[in-house]
Design a protein around this motif. Structure first.
Motif, PDB file in Angstrom:
ATOM      1  N   ILE A 182      16.331 -10.887   3.211  1.00 47.51           N
ATOM      2  CA  ILE A 182      16.045 -12.325   3.182  1.00 47.51           C
ATOM      3  C   ILE A 182      16.535 -12.987   4.465  1.00 47.51           C
ATOM      4  CG2 ILE A 182      16.793 -14.489   2.104  1.00 47.51           C
ATOM      5  CD1 ILE A 182      14.549 -13.212   0.600  1.00 47.51           C
ATOM      6  N   GLU A 183      17.732 -12.628   4.905  1.00 46.58           N
ATOM      7  CA  GLU A 183      18.277 -13.210   6.135  1.00 46.58           C
ATOM      8  C   GLU A 183      17.462 -12.777   7.351  1.00 46.58           C
ATOM      9  OE1 GLU A 183      23.018 -13.491   4.927  1.00 46.58           O
ATOM     10  OE2 GLU A 183      22.164 -11.591   5.637  1.00 46.58           O
ATOM     11  N   ALA A 184      16.984 -11.531   7.342  1.00 49.46           N
ATOM     12  CA  ALA A 184      16.163 -11.048   8.448  1.00 49.46           C
ATOM     13  C   ALA A 184      14.878 -11.859   8.571  1.00 49.46           C
ATOM     14  CB  ALA A 184      15.852  -9.571   8.254  1.00 49.46           C
ATOM     15  N   ILE A 185      14.246 -12.131   7.433  1.00 52.45           N
ATOM     16  CA  ILE A 185      13.017 -12.924   7.449  1.00 52.45           C
ATOM     17  C   ILE A 185      13.301 -14.345   7.913  1.00 52.45           C
ATOM     18  CG2 ILE A 185      11.210 -13.911   5.985  1.00 52.45           C
ATOM     19  CD1 ILE A 185      11.431 -11.355   4.258  1.00 52.45           C
ATOM     20  N   ALA A 186      14.398 -14.914   7.432  1.00 50.29           N
ATOM     21  CA  ALA A 186      14.758 -16.279   7.833  1.00 50.29           C
ATOM     22  C   ALA A 186      15.072 -16.362   9.324  1.00 50.29           C
ATOM     23  CB  ALA A 186      15.960 -16.755   7.017  1.00 50.29           C
ATOM     24  N   THR A 187      15.649 -15.300   9.873  1.00 51.12           N
ATOM     25  CA  THR A 187      16.011 -15.286  11.288  1.00 51.12           C
ATOM     26  C   THR A 187      14.801 -15.462  12.188  1.00 51.12           C
ATOM     27  OG1 THR A 187      17.912 -13.853  10.852  1.00 51.12           O
ATOM     28  CG2 THR A 187      17.118 -13.915  13.110  1.00 51.12           C
ATOM     29  N   VAL A 188      13.644 -14.961  11.767  1.00 53.18           N
ATOM     30  CA  VAL A 188      12.425 -15.069  12.591  1.00 53.18           C
ATOM     31  C   VAL A 188      11.510 -16.191  12.118  1.00 53.18           C
ATOM     32  CG1 VAL A 188      12.471 -12.679  13.323  1.00 53.18           C
ATOM     33  CG2 VAL A 188      11.307 -13.259  11.199  1.00 53.18           C
ATOM     34  N   GLY A 189      12.068 -17.138  11.380  1.00 60.25           N
ATOM     35  CA  GLY A 189      11.286 -18.313  10.994  1.00 60.25           C
ATOM     36  C   GLY A 189      10.662 -18.260   9.626  1.00 60.25           C
ATOM     37  N   GLY A 190      11.010 -17.234   8.822  1.00 59.22           N
ATOM     38  CA  GLY A 190      10.495 -17.143   7.467  1.00 59.22           C
ATOM     39  C   GLY A 190       9.071 -16.610   7.421  1.00 59.22           C
ATOM     40  N   LEU A 191       8.529 -16.557   6.201  1.00 62.29           N
ATOM     41  CA  LEU A 191       7.141 -16.150   6.018  1.00 62.29           C
ATOM     42  C   LEU A 191       6.208 -17.249   6.504  1.00 62.29           C
ATOM     43  CD1 LEU A 191       7.261 -14.658   2.393  1.00 62.29           C
ATOM     44  CD2 LEU A 191       7.620 -13.478   4.559  1.00 62.29           C
ATOM     45  N   SER A 192       5.121 -16.834   7.151  1.00 57.19           N
ATOM     46  CA  SER A 192       4.138 -17.822   7.591  1.00 57.19           C
ATOM     47  C   SER A 192       3.482 -18.455   6.367  1.00 57.19           C
ATOM     48  CB  SER A 192       3.078 -17.144   8.458  1.00 57.19           C
ATOM     49  OG  SER A 192       2.013 -18.034   8.717  1.00 57.19           O
ATOM     50  N   PRO A 193       3.607 -19.765   6.181  1.00 61.27           N
ATOM     51  CA  PRO A 193       3.034 -20.396   4.980  1.00 61.27           C
ATOM     52  C   PRO A 193       1.511 -20.330   4.944  1.00 61.27           C
ATOM     53  CG  PRO A 193       3.818 -22.062   6.524  1.00 61.27           C
ATOM     54  CD  PRO A 193       4.278 -20.738   7.056  1.00 61.27           C
ATOM     55  N   ALA A 194       0.872 -20.122   6.090  1.00 65.76           N
ATOM     56  CA  ALA A 194      -0.587 -20.126   6.132  1.00 65.76           C
ATOM     57  C   ALA A 194      -1.189 -18.742   5.938  1.00 65.76           C
ATOM     58  CB  ALA A 194      -1.065 -20.698   7.466  1.00 65.76           C
ATOM     59  N   THR A 195      -0.417 -17.686   6.221  1.00 68.07           N
ATOM     60  CA  THR A 195      -1.022 -16.353   6.216  1.00 68.07           C
ATOM     61  C   THR A 195      -0.251 -15.297   5.421  1.00 68.07           C
ATOM     62  OG1 THR A 195       0.136 -15.735   8.267  1.00 68.07           O
ATOM     63  CG2 THR A 195      -2.034 -16.768   8.487  1.00 68.07           C
ATOM     64  N   ALA A 196       1.033 -15.487   5.161  1.00 70.07           N
ATOM     65  CA  ALA A 196       1.861 -14.416   4.598  1.00 70.07           C
ATOM     66  C   ALA A 196       1.560 -14.153   3.130  1.00 70.07           C
ATOM     67  CB  ALA A 196       3.338 -14.754   4.764  1.00 70.07           C
ATOM     68  N   ASP A 197       1.684 -12.868   2.765  1.00 71.60           N
ATOM     69  CA  ASP A 197       1.560 -12.453   1.369  1.00 71.60           C
ATOM     70  C   ASP A 197       2.961 -12.105   0.856  1.00 71.60           C
ATOM     71  OD1 ASP A 197       1.024 -11.409  -1.088  1.00 71.60           O
ATOM     72  OD2 ASP A 197      -0.215  -9.736  -0.370  1.00 71.60           O
ATOM     73  N   PRO A 198       3.563 -12.933  -0.001  1.00 75.48           N
ATOM     74  CA  PRO A 198       4.934 -12.667  -0.460  1.00 75.48           C
ATOM     75  C   PRO A 198       5.057 -11.412  -1.323  1.00 75.48           C
ATOM     76  CG  PRO A 198       3.987 -14.506  -1.675  1.00 75.48           C
ATOM     77  CD  PRO A 198       3.022 -14.176  -0.580  1.00 75.48           C
ATOM     78  N   THR A 199       3.932 -10.844  -1.741  1.00 73.60           N
ATOM     79  CA  THR A 199       4.007  -9.585  -2.507  1.00 73.60           C
ATOM     80  C   THR A 199       4.036  -8.374  -1.583  1.00 73.60           C
ATOM     81  OG1 THR A 199       1.612  -9.229  -2.670  1.00 73.60           O
ATOM     82  CG2 THR A 199       2.626 -10.676  -4.313  1.00 73.60           C
ATOM     83  N   GLY A 200       3.878  -8.601  -0.276  1.00 70.09           N
ATOM     84  CA  GLY A 200       3.772  -7.486   0.658  1.00 70.09           C
ATOM     85  C   GLY A 200       4.756  -7.557   1.803  1.00 70.09           C
ATOM     86  N   VAL A 201       6.061  -7.533   1.479  1.00 63.54           N
ATOM     87  CA  VAL A 201       7.108  -7.444   2.503  1.00 63.54           C
ATOM     88  C   VAL A 201       7.589  -5.989   2.538  1.00 63.54           C
ATOM     89  CG1 VAL A 201       9.379  -8.249   3.249  1.00 63.54           C
ATOM     90  CG2 VAL A 201       7.800  -9.835   2.116  1.00 63.54           C
ATOM     91  N   PHE A 202       7.485  -5.355   3.697  1.00 64.87           N
ATOM     92  CA  PHE A 202       7.802  -3.934   3.817  1.00 64.87           C
ATOM     93  C   PHE A 202       8.915  -3.717   4.842  1.00 64.87           C
ATOM     94  CE2 PHE A 202       3.454  -4.194   2.355  1.00 64.87           C
ATOM     95  CZ  PHE A 202       3.365  -3.191   1.404  1.00 64.87           C
ATOM     96  N   VAL A 203       9.753  -2.713   4.576  1.00 63.09           N
ATOM     97  CA  VAL A 203      10.776  -2.290   5.528  1.00 63.09           C
ATOM     98  C   VAL A 203      10.557  -0.805   5.808  1.00 63.09           C
ATOM     99  CG1 VAL A 203      13.243  -2.018   6.000  1.00 63.09           C
ATOM    100  CG2 VAL A 203      12.426  -4.013   4.700  1.00 63.09           C
ATOM    101  N   PHE A 204      10.303  -0.473   7.068  1.00 61.90           N
ATOM    102  CA  PHE A 204      10.071   0.911   7.486  1.00 61.90           C
ATOM    103  C   PHE A 204      11.368   1.465   8.063  1.00 61.90           C
ATOM    104  CE2 PHE A 204       6.065  -1.259   7.481  1.00 61.90           C
ATOM    105  CZ  PHE A 204       5.116  -0.310   7.114  1.00 61.90           C
ATOM    106  N   ARG A 205      11.737   2.670   7.611  1.00 62.19           N
ATOM    107  CA  ARG A 205      13.028   3.236   8.031  1.00 62.19           C
ATOM    108  C   ARG A 205      12.986   4.759   7.991  1.00 62.19           C
ATOM    109  NH1 ARG A 205      17.877   1.317   4.420  1.00 62.19           N
ATOM    110  NH2 ARG A 205      17.430  -0.615   5.563  1.00 62.19           N
TER     111      ARG A 205
END
Length: 380
Positions: free
Chosen positions: A273-296
């Motif tokens: 959550i903090e990582a997403i907030a650091t870059v300005g959050g989810l784009s309200p116009a385009t982001a899909d909140p069901t599709g947040v992925f972390v590759f590792r």
């Protein structure tokens, strides 16, 4: 007839435009959810796709701890006057007899000046023999000499001092006020006191790391832990190298976020959550909140726990799925710890790609219709 011909022409143009758009592909920031899931080992890929929940967080959401090696923490504090190889010592011997063992006739003392401690840590004193000096204090060496001479001359008295040599020193470099080589003295026998002697740290304390190199052993700890855990304030040894530097960890943010960039860590731990907030959050116009992925890339031991496959070998590719719309989805994301070199990717909502397709198609049809109209006008 003309109307039918017009409709047929328009339909064919739409079909051709749709085929053209579908074949060429539309611009987008990255893969969609279906394409990511297709990379699972259960389908045609080589990565493990895992939905984040409390169990996954318990295994993968832990930030590796940093601590000094046990040999560092178990070392006792050295005296500031400990003798080292290469030191020059001055030894004065007093005898209470006229015909002394070492003292010349008619004198009551003799000075043995500039006796150098050899590379093995020993000195040679006449009649006392080869004596271990390195690692001892001048007082300890004095007692050894007195004991060795006592069998040969009555009640000898000995004075010893270090007149030259580096003694016990450490080097302090990196993010401190005054880099340099400093002697281990009574006020600076531990790590925190030596850092203070070097002017303190000049980087942000929350992300400052302290590394100590001793011989072939290298250990790193957070600067804050030196004060939170007193046992971490280790005793220093001559030759220690102390490096203070800013945390170099970072993660990459891509997709439908406020910014797509490489992001340095600004604290010891950072959640999804903090990582997403650091870059300005989810784009309200385009982001899909069901599709947040972390590759590792997960090490073998963690990958085995996550997948339940005991015979996995080597580092494994893992894709973590965070659905912020699920019950407790926000809590799962809040508890998921981002690690160094992670990639945080947010997919676009399906309607965004659909709208993009329609816009491209509408524009293409408009162009086709303009060409058709122009052609008709020319034939007239």
């Amino acid at each position: 007839m003309t109307t039918l011909k017009h409709r047929l022409t328009t339909g064919l143009a739409a079909f051709a435009a749709l085929a053209l758009v579908a074949g060429c592909g539309l611009p987008r920031p990255g893969p969609n959810q279906s394409e990511i899931f297709a990379g699972s080992v259960l389908r045609e890929g080589d990565s493990f796709v895992l939905v984040v929940d409390d169990r996954v967080n318990a295994v993968a959401g832990v930030t590796p701890a940093m601590a000094f090696a046990q040999t560092f923490q178990g070392a006792g504090v050295l005296g500031s006057d400990t003798i080292q190889p290469g030191d020059l010592l001055q030894i004065t011997v007093f005898e209470n007899v006229d015909d002394g063992l070492i003292v010349p006739t008619g004198a009551n003392a003799t000075a043995l000046s500039e006796i150098q401690v050899d590379g093995s840590g020993f000195i040679f004193v006449p009649y006392a023999g080869r004596i271990r000096a390195a690692g001892n204090t001048p007082e300890a060496v004095r007692r050894i000499i007195v004991e060795s001479l006592s069998d040969q001359t009555p009640d000898p008295q000995v004075q010893i001092s270090r007149v030259a040599g580096d003694g016990q020193t450490v080097s302090v470099v990196g993010g401190v006020g005054a880099q340099g080589v400093y002697p281990i003295e009574r006020p600076t026998r531990t790590l925190t006191s030596m850092i203070a002697r070097a002017g303190g740290i000049v980087v942000e304390p929350d992300i400052a790391q302290v590394t100590v190199v001793r011989g072939g052993t290298r250990s790193t700890i957070w600067f804050d832990d030196l004060y939170d855990h007193p046992s971490a304030d280790i005793a220093l040894r001559g030759g220690d190298r102390i490096l203070v530097e800013e945390d170099s960890r970072s993660f990459t943010a891509l997709g439908a976020t406020g910014a797509q960039t490489l992001v340095p860590f600004e604290s010891q731990t950072i959640s999804a959550i903090e990582a997403i907030a650091t870059v300005g959050g989810l784009s309200p116009a385009t982001a899909d909140p069901t599709g947040v992925f972390v590759f590792r890339n997960e090490p073998e031991a963690i990958a085995r726990q996550l997948t339940g496959i005991p015979d996995l070998q080597g580092t494994q590719r893992v894709v973590y799925v965070l659905d912020l719309t699920r019950p407790n989805g926000m809590f799962f994301a809040r508890d998921f710890a981002i690690r160094d070199e992670d990639t945080v990717y947010v997919t676009e909502a399906p309607f965004v790609q659909f709208n993009r397709l329609i816009s491209a198609l509408t524009g293409t049809l408009g162009a086709v219709d303009a060409v058709r109209t122009t052609g008709s006008g020319s034939s007239d």
